[in-house]
Design an enzyme around this catalytic site. Structure first.
Site, PDB file in Angstrom:
ATOM      1  N   GLY A 133       3.583  -6.376  10.713  1.00  0.00           N
ATOM      2  CA  GLY A 133       2.264  -6.557  10.114  1.00  0.00           C
ATOM      3  C   GLY A 133       1.276  -5.544  10.670  1.00  0.00           C
ATOM      4  CB  SER A 135      -0.641  -1.765   5.967  1.00  0.00           C
ATOM      5  OG  SER A 135       0.284  -0.779   6.319  1.00  0.00           O
ATOM      6  CB  SER A 167       8.934  -4.286   4.384  1.00  0.00           C
ATOM      7  OG  SER A 167       8.306  -3.173   3.828  1.00  0.00           O
ATOM      8  CD  GLU A 250       7.693   2.686   9.576  1.00  0.00           C
ATOM      9  OE1 GLU A 250       6.570   2.926  10.034  1.00  0.00           O
ATOM     10  OE2 GLU A 250       7.899   1.879   8.651  1.00  0.00           O
ATOM     11  CB  SER A 381       0.765   9.098   3.293  1.00  0.00           C
ATOM     12  OG  SER A 381      -0.247   9.810   3.965  1.00  0.00           O
ATOM     13  CD  GLU A 383      -0.634  13.396   1.027  1.00  0.00           C
ATOM     14  OE1 GLU A 383      -0.299  12.257   1.444  1.00  0.00           O
ATOM     15  OE2 GLU A 383      -0.285  13.819  -0.088  1.00  0.00           O
TER      16      GLU A 383
HETATM   17  C1  FAD Z   1       7.768   0.470   0.306  1.00  0.00           C
HETATM   18  C2  FAD Z   1       6.692   0.301   1.346  1.00  0.00           C
HETATM   19  C3  FAD Z   1       6.927  -0.511   2.435  1.00  0.00           C
HETATM   20  C4  FAD Z   1       5.926  -0.707   3.391  1.00  0.00           C
HETATM   21  N1  FAD Z   1       6.188  -1.564   4.429  1.00  0.00           N
HETATM   22  C5  FAD Z   1       5.207  -1.837   5.307  1.00  0.00           C
HETATM   23  C6  FAD Z   1       5.421  -2.810   6.344  1.00  0.00           C
HETATM   24  O1  FAD Z   1       6.495  -3.394   6.460  1.00  0.00           O
HETATM   25  N2  FAD Z   1       4.396  -3.104   7.164  1.00  0.00           N
HETATM   26  C7  FAD Z   1       3.188  -2.483   7.068  1.00  0.00           C
HETATM   27  O2  FAD Z   1       2.302  -2.794   7.864  1.00  0.00           O
HETATM   28  N3  FAD Z   1       2.948  -1.539   6.116  1.00  0.00           N
HETATM   29  C8  FAD Z   1       3.932  -1.219   5.236  1.00  0.00           C
HETATM   30  N4  FAD Z   1       3.706  -0.293   4.233  1.00  0.00           N
HETATM   31  C9  FAD Z   1       2.378   0.317   4.125  1.00  0.00           C
HETATM   32  C10 FAD Z   1       2.330   1.785   4.502  1.00  0.00           C
HETATM   33  O3  FAD Z   1       2.489   1.956   5.877  1.00  0.00           O
HETATM   34  C11 FAD Z   1       0.985   2.309   3.995  1.00  0.00           C
HETATM   35  O4  FAD Z   1       1.014   2.217   2.582  1.00  0.00           O
HETATM   36  C12 FAD Z   1       0.742   3.738   4.421  1.00  0.00           C
HETATM   37  O5  FAD Z   1       0.497   3.802   5.794  1.00  0.00           O
HETATM   38  C13 FAD Z   1      -0.435   4.398   3.660  1.00  0.00           C
HETATM   39  O6  FAD Z   1      -1.568   3.606   3.716  1.00  0.00           O
HETATM   40  P1  FAD Z   1      -2.374   3.194   2.386  1.00  0.00           P
HETATM   41  O7  FAD Z   1      -1.380   2.687   1.397  1.00  0.00           O
HETATM   42  O8  FAD Z   1      -3.489   2.276   2.789  1.00  0.00           O
HETATM   43  O9  FAD Z   1      -2.957   4.543   1.801  1.00  0.00           O
HETATM   44  P2  FAD Z   1      -4.323   5.268   2.206  1.00  0.00           P
HETATM   45  O10 FAD Z   1      -4.419   5.360   3.681  1.00  0.00           O
HETATM   46  O11 FAD Z   1      -5.437   4.623   1.459  1.00  0.00           O
HETATM   47  O12 FAD Z   1      -4.055   6.706   1.640  1.00  0.00           O
HETATM   48  C14 FAD Z   1      -4.227   7.023   0.267  1.00  0.00           C
HETATM   49  C15 FAD Z   1      -3.985   8.524   0.113  1.00  0.00           C
HETATM   50  O13 FAD Z   1      -4.931   9.263   0.891  1.00  0.00           O
HETATM   51  C16 FAD Z   1      -4.261  10.146   1.785  1.00  0.00           C
HETATM   52  N5  FAD Z   1      -4.943  10.197   3.081  1.00  0.00           N
HETATM   53  C17 FAD Z   1      -5.446   9.146   3.787  1.00  0.00           C
HETATM   54  N6  FAD Z   1      -5.978   9.590   4.950  1.00  0.00           N
HETATM   55  C18 FAD Z   1      -5.797  10.937   4.983  1.00  0.00           C
HETATM   56  C19 FAD Z   1      -6.125  11.957   5.925  1.00  0.00           C
HETATM   57  N7  FAD Z   1      -6.736  11.689   7.082  1.00  0.00           N
HETATM   58  N8  FAD Z   1      -5.788  13.229   5.625  1.00  0.00           N
HETATM   59  C20 FAD Z   1      -5.149  13.544   4.446  1.00  0.00           C
HETATM   60  N9  FAD Z   1      -4.822  12.612   3.526  1.00  0.00           N
HETATM   61  C21 FAD Z   1      -5.138  11.327   3.784  1.00  0.00           C
HETATM   62  C22 FAD Z   1      -2.875   9.535   1.979  1.00  0.00           C
HETATM   63  O14 FAD Z   1      -1.940  10.520   2.337  1.00  0.00           O
HETATM   64  C23 FAD Z   1      -2.602   8.966   0.597  1.00  0.00           C
HETATM   65  O15 FAD Z   1      -2.093   9.956  -0.258  1.00  0.00           O
HETATM   66  C24 FAD Z   1       4.678  -0.055   3.266  1.00  0.00           C
HETATM   67  C25 FAD Z   1       4.440   0.798   2.177  1.00  0.00           C
HETATM   68  C26 FAD Z   1       5.420   0.968   1.211  1.00  0.00           C
HETATM   69  C27 FAD Z   1       5.134   1.854   0.045  1.00  0.00           C
END
Ligand code: FAD
Length: 403
Positions: A133, A135, A167, A250, A381, A383
């Site tokens: 847990g 995000s 997840s 990870e 991500s 980026e």
């Molecule tokens: C299949 C899957 C499984 C997952 N499992 C888990 C889990 O088990 N536990 C958990 O806690 N999370 C989990 N996640 C969440 C995952 O870790 C987050 O989705 C990820 O860290 C991105 O955060 P966000 O989705 O809030 O995107 P955001 O942070 O909102 O980013 C949106 C976009 O902006 C870009 N961006 C953001 N900040 C910057 C920066 N400083 N510089 C350049 N670009 C930037 C990102 O690259 C992205 O393209 C999972 C996600 C997926 C898709």
């Protein structure tokens, strides 16, 4: 015995043990394929899990007292190679969720003896499943702005808040959660990493469907949930150090794009020849596709060789470091490009969702393509990995966008 003779002897013993213990009915299957499509093989799968766990080969490099086999990384690699050679697989990392690949290795480094004794065996045997847990709706890439609070109640914390994209939360027994333990401190300094049981009244999960059809993750709600102080991993308010390490583990686990050989996967070049056709000399007829296919195969090879080089430089030890960010991005690029090519090669047959007009492989390729999109998001991500590479490997300044 010198090292290479010893390694040879180990390989031969591993081969014998696998031949005697791997249920032949599971040959060339993967855990995921079995769980989804073939419940009839569940009994064989359980036999295989329990034999592997008994041998300590679910998490072979962990100490034997915690359910591993106390082996070095070169021996673990031999086991993996010998499994691949006979179409076998290790189901335990999948069964343990985030246990064997992330929480466990971090616990080995940061955990107390009591935590290791209570938690690691269940992960290594695949009997206890873990989720993570981290995000939250307003804390993804900027994880340090998380708001889930943990209030100190003496021997335990009371946890309140919402996590997202957790997840396997709905099928996990334990969760490793990042929580705010001191709201008065600067963002990264007031966070701790706690372990809490999912089966308690204060924890609620809600699955989120994915475009690829499956629902691998959830929204997770903590309403006065309880986390014992004995289950604080690392120091109070130092959860950021713990999580940085866990995220490296990870990414390390997400670096093997080009190496999947399970489920009798047909090589991409053969697939292309079959669907697109060949010239009289047997080469793929579409020259442009041939060039792009070659690029992808070369990128996959370069990725594999880079992993091999990094492993060799680390003398066979898998060193978890910022290099995991490079490998995660390169693995993602190779896998996503491959999925795109596969769809293109299959043409109209590669975009079906269900029905008898499509082969099982064709239907799988659409889901693979869609799920592949997630790889450049989870684990940090694309980026954000580039940011880590530029700062921690290239030594560039924190941001290039000032003024
Ligand atoms: C299949 C899957 C499984 C997952 N499992 C888990 C889990 O088990 N536990 C958990 O806690 N999370 C989990 N996640 C969440 C995952 O870790 C987050 O989705 C990820 O860290 C991105 O955060 P966000 O989705 O809030 O995107 P955001 O942070 O909102 O980013 C949106 C976009 O902006 C870009 N961006 C953001 N900040 C910057 C920066 N400083 N510089 C350049 N670009 C930037 C990102 O690259 C992205 O393209 C999972 C996600 C997926 C898709």
């Amino acid at each position: 015995m010198n090292a290479s003779v010893e390694q040879q002897a180990f390989r031969s013993d591993a081969r014998d043990w696998l031949a005697a213990n791997f249920p032949p009915a599971l040959k060339d299957k993967s855990y995921r394929a079995l769980a989804d499509k073939d419940p009839a093989l569940a009994a064989d799968l359980e036999v295989w899990r329990s034999r592997l766990a008994g041998k300590g080969w679910g998490a072979p490099t962990w100490p034997a007292e915690y359910g591993g086999a106390g082996l070095g990384h070169p021996q673990a690699k031999v086991i993996q190679e010998e499994m691949e050679a006979i179409g076998a697989f290790n189901p335990i990392p999948t069964l343990a969720g985030m246990g064997v690949t992330m929480v466990g290795p971090t616990m080995l480094e940061y955990g107390t003896d009591d935590q290791k004794a209570r938690h690691l065996r269940g992960m290594a045997s695949g009997e206890v499943r873990w989720c993570l847990g981290l995000s939250e709706p307003n804390a993804g890439s900027d994880l340090a702005s998380l708001g889930t609070k943990a209030e100190d109640k003496g021997d335990h914390f009371v946890v309140n808040g919402q996590k997202i994209w957790t997840s396997g939360a709905d099928i996990s027994q334990w969760c490793g959660a990042l929580v705010r333990t001191d709201p008065a401190k600067p963002k990264r300094d007031g966070i701790s990493f706690v372990l809490l049981p999912m089966d308690q009244p204060g924890v609620r999960t809600r699955p989120i469907p994915l475009i690829s059809g499956a629902s691998p993750f959830c929204e997770t709600y903590f309403d006065d949930a309880r986390a014992d102080k004995a289950d604080l991993l690392g120091e109070l308010n130092d959860g950021w150090s713990v999580i940085k390490r866990l995220l490296q583990h990870e990414r390390q686990s997400q670096t093997s794009a080009g190496r999947r050989k399970l489920d009798n996967e047909e090589p991409l070049q053969d697939l292309a020849k079959r669907y697109v056709g060949t010239d009289a000399d047997g080469t793929l007829s579409d020259k442009d596709l041939r060039a792009r296919l070659t690029d992808n195969l070369m990128a996959a090879k370069a990725h594999e060789l880079t992993i091999a080089r990094i492993t060799a430089e680390a003398r066979g030890q898998v060193k978890v470091s910022a290099a995991a960010s490079i490998l995660k991005n390169s693995a993602t690029r190779v896998a996503q490009t491959k999925a795109e090519l596969k769809m293109e090669i299959m043409g109209a047959q590669g975009v079906g969702w269900d029905g008898e007009a499509y082969e099982a492989d064709e239907l799988a390729s659409v889901r693979e393509w869609l799920f592949g999109k997630a790889a450049s998001i989870y684990g940090g991500s694309f980026e954000v990995q580039y940011n880590i590479i530029s700062k921690n490997i290239l030594g560039l300044p924190e941001t290039t966008q000032k003024g």
